[in-house]
Each structure stands twice: as C-alpha cells, then as structure tokens.
Design a protein around this motif. Structure first.
Motif, PDB file in Angstrom:
ATOM      1  N   LEU A  77       0.825  -1.197   0.000  1.00  0.00           N
ATOM      2  CA  LEU A  77       0.000   0.000   0.000  1.00  0.00           C
ATOM      3  C   LEU A  77       0.861   1.250   0.000  1.00  0.00           C
ATOM      4  O   LEU A  77       1.916   1.286   0.657  1.00  0.00           O
ATOM      5  CB  LEU A  77      -0.914   0.010   1.232  1.00  0.00           C
ATOM      6  CG  LEU A  77      -1.808  -1.217   1.443  1.00  0.00           C
ATOM      7  CD1 LEU A  77      -2.632  -1.054   2.707  1.00  0.00           C
ATOM      8  CD2 LEU A  77      -2.718  -1.438   0.238  1.00  0.00           C
ATOM      9  N   THR A  81      -2.762   5.308   1.664  1.00  0.00           N
ATOM     10  CA  THR A  81      -3.722   4.214   1.822  1.00  0.00           C
ATOM     11  C   THR A  81      -3.403   3.391   3.060  1.00  0.00           C
ATOM     12  O   THR A  81      -4.315   2.964   3.792  1.00  0.00           O
ATOM     13  CB  THR A  81      -3.716   3.313   0.583  1.00  0.00           C
ATOM     14  OG1 THR A  81      -3.983   4.098  -0.579  1.00  0.00           O
ATOM     15  CG2 THR A  81      -4.760   2.220   0.705  1.00  0.00           C
ATOM     16  N   PRO A 190      -7.651  -0.429  -1.958  1.00  0.00           N
ATOM     17  CA  PRO A 190      -7.286  -1.229  -3.126  1.00  0.00           C
ATOM     18  C   PRO A 190      -8.314  -2.327  -3.403  1.00  0.00           C
ATOM     19  O   PRO A 190      -8.891  -2.913  -2.482  1.00  0.00           O
ATOM     20  CB  PRO A 190      -5.928  -1.836  -2.730  1.00  0.00           C
ATOM     21  CG  PRO A 190      -5.390  -0.923  -1.697  1.00  0.00           C
ATOM     22  CD  PRO A 190      -6.582  -0.387  -0.949  1.00  0.00           C
ATOM     23  N   GLU A 191      -8.510  -2.615  -4.670  1.00  0.00           N
ATOM     24  CA  GLU A 191      -9.497  -3.614  -5.065  1.00  0.00           C
ATOM     25  C   GLU A 191      -9.169  -4.985  -4.485  1.00  0.00           C
ATOM     26  O   GLU A 191     -10.068  -5.751  -4.136  1.00  0.00           O
ATOM     27  CB  GLU A 191      -9.557  -3.699  -6.594  1.00  0.00           C
ATOM     28  CG  GLU A 191     -10.663  -4.600  -7.118  1.00  0.00           C
ATOM     29  CD  GLU A 191     -10.759  -4.562  -8.630  1.00  0.00           C
ATOM     30  OE1 GLU A 191     -11.493  -5.400  -9.186  1.00  0.00           O
ATOM     31  OE2 GLU A 191     -10.121  -3.701  -9.252  1.00  0.00           O
TER      32      GLU A 191
END
Length: 337
Positions: A77, A81, A190-191
C-alpha cells in the motif's frame, strides 16, 4: 468442551488445512453456490417443523465456501492508503469479536442435541474462526498496532452469550453491507483488499440468515412455560446491545498506548471508508438495498432478520422529515433576512 475439530463438525482446525481449489472454475462455482440456495422441499417451511429445521441446516452446509475468504499476498500500500487502513478504529474489536463469536458459538453448539442444528451452529463457529484468521493475517501484514487479545473464556450463560453474538451480527452486518458497498464504489481502498473481504460480507449474511431461522425454530419448539423467561432474555439482550453501542471501548497495548475502538463504527464510520458524500437517510437506503441484494439468492421461505431493517427505515424516514423541516426553516429564515 471437546477439541475444535470435534466441535466444528470434522472441519479442520485451520483454514490452511482446507484443500486447494483444483482450478479457477471451482472457485467461481463455489462462490456462486455460497450465494444461491433453494430447498427442494415443496410447500411452506413452517418454523418448528422438521422441514424448516432441515432446510436451515442444509442451507448452511450447502452454501459453505471451502476456498474463500482466504489469506492472500497482501498488496503493498502507498503511505496514504496504509494510513487509512491502519488508522481505522476497528481492528482490536474486529479480531476480538470474531474470537469471542467462535468460542460462544462452539460453546452453544456443544449444548445442542438436535444433530441438524448442532452441525449448522458448529460450522458457523468454524467460519467465525476463519474470519479471525484472515483479519489476524492482515493485521500482521500491515503492522497494525493491537492491544493484546484477552483470554477467550467460555461463557457462564452460554445461551445469553449466543444471543448477544447473534443479534450483534444482525445489527452490525446490516450496516456493514452499506458501508462496504460505499468503500467499493469510492475505490478508497485497493481492489485486492475489498475483493478479499467481499466473501466475508456474504458469509455474515449467511450467518444472520441462520440465526434468524434458528431463533424462529427455537421459539417454536420451546415448551410454553419457558417462553416468557426467554423473551425477557431477548429484550435484555437488546437493552445490553443498545448500551454497548453508546460507548467506546478502550484497550491498552504492550507499549502502554491506549486504543479507542468505536462499538458503533458500522453506523458512524462512513467518512473513514469513503470520500463519497452521503446523508444519513441515503446511507440507510443503501443498507436496505444491500441487505435485500445479499439475501436475494436464498430460498425466500427462509426468514430474514427484520428488526434492524425496521429500525433503519425509521431512521431514514425521521432523517428525511428533519431535512424537509430544516429546509423550510432555512428558506423562511433567508426570506426574513
């Protein structure tokens, strides 16, 4: 209490001991089965009947996903994030809640004599343990500071503890459905992270579907003379949960740092998981929509939790009335000025 492998209906102690999927298609198929189930029995599934009891147990067994949720290679990350993730005031409570849920459900399953219901609640306990494993691995991967976990002690009043856990999940999951959807839409995280926690959200849906139908079955087969005391206990549980959600939980880690955890984060924490502006009535609508969507694939004859959605509708309607009244007040004040 026996070993975990005995309590969890012959499922392995750890999620790592489950067999690996043979191919990608098996993972997709398992995910579909986890979200869709219809009893082959025709006619109504009346609470208290053998057909209803078997249906709730078969639903939970047939929708078990052996592949997800799973531990992943947690994505690296960026600093912003990473700060978002590590600063969320939920991790101590999240890990400890799953740990307590695992123990409480296993303890209650150990008391149940009906083999169908025992198997379903035992599997529920195993899945709570899997959630805890996933959360613990993520916490370790991102070095999220945590207070030491308290000892997980088997409750003295096993039924009370099971009711508290079941109703807590009904409340928290309902609002978490909406919050999670907000986080997905915003791309705030994040996905890979949201994809990892998506099957956990769906498992929580299965958990509260099981609890709602267990509760209806349990009431139906209960001797009449026990019913008043049980209903008083249910009301006491709701009172306890209301009190608990008006407070903040504070824990201290090994370095002496105090961690403040929000017991009501699933309702109050929307600004911390998304950059989308949303009003309280809009959030209630989203929670209701997501609740309907997640339950849509399961047999409509199985009962759904109703109390929290009803409370959400009241909050939504009161919020809209307040917005309307305050809009008129501001317009009149502007004219007067």
């Amino acid at each position: 209490m026996g070993s975990l492998s005995d309590i969890y209906s012959r499922l392995p102690e750890s999620m790592d001991d489950l067999p690996a999927p043979p191919n990608a298609e098996a993972v997709v198929e398992a995910d579909f089965r986890a979200r869709h189930w219809l009893s082959p029995v025709r006619g109504p599934l009346k609470p208290g009947s053998d057909a209803h009891k078997r249906a709730l147990a078969e639903m939970f067994r047939d929708t078990f996903n052996p592949y997800k949720p799973s531990v992943i290679d947690w994505p690296k990350l960026d600093p912003e994030t990473l700060h978002r993730v590590t600063s969320l005031p939920i991790w101590d409570i999240a890990v400890q809640t799953e740990g307590k849920a695992r123990l409480r459900m296993a303890a209650y399953a150990n008391l149940v004599t009906d083999p169908d219901v025992k198997d379903a609640i035992s599997r529920n306990a195993w899945e709570e343990n899997r959630h805890k494993e996933v959360l613990s691995k993520m916490v370790a991967a991102y070095n999220i500071p945590m207070a030491p976990e308290p000892p997980y002690v088997e409750p003295k009043d096993v039924e009370w503890a099971y009711l508290v856990t079941g109703f807590s999940e009904c409340v928290d999951s309902f609002f978490a459905f909406g919050m999670f959807e907000l986080a997905k839409r915003s791309g705030y995280f994040p996905e890979a992270l949201t994809d990892t926690f998506e099957p956990i959200m769906q498992e929580e849906c299965r958990h509260i579907l099981l609890f709602a139908n267990w509760l209806a079955w349990y009431r139906a087969v209960m001797p009449w003379w026990r019913r008043p005391f049980f209903e008083a206990k249910v009301w006491a549980v709701w009172g306890f949960l209301a009190y608990e959600r008006m407070s903040l939980a504070r824990t201290v880690d090994d370095s002496g740092q105090v961690h403040t955890q929000d017991n009501n984060f699933t309702v109050t924490g929307t600004k911390e998981v998304t950059n989308i502006q949303i009003t309280l009535p809009e959030f209630m609508d989203l929670c209701l929509e997501e609740d309907d969507r997640r339950f849509a694939g399961y047999d409509p004859r199985l009962l759904r939790p109703t109390t929290t959605p009803a409370i959400a509708r009241v909050i939504r309607d009161v919020g809209r009335a307040w917005e309307f009244a305050s809009g008129i007040f501001k317009a009149n004040a502007k004219k007067a000025a």
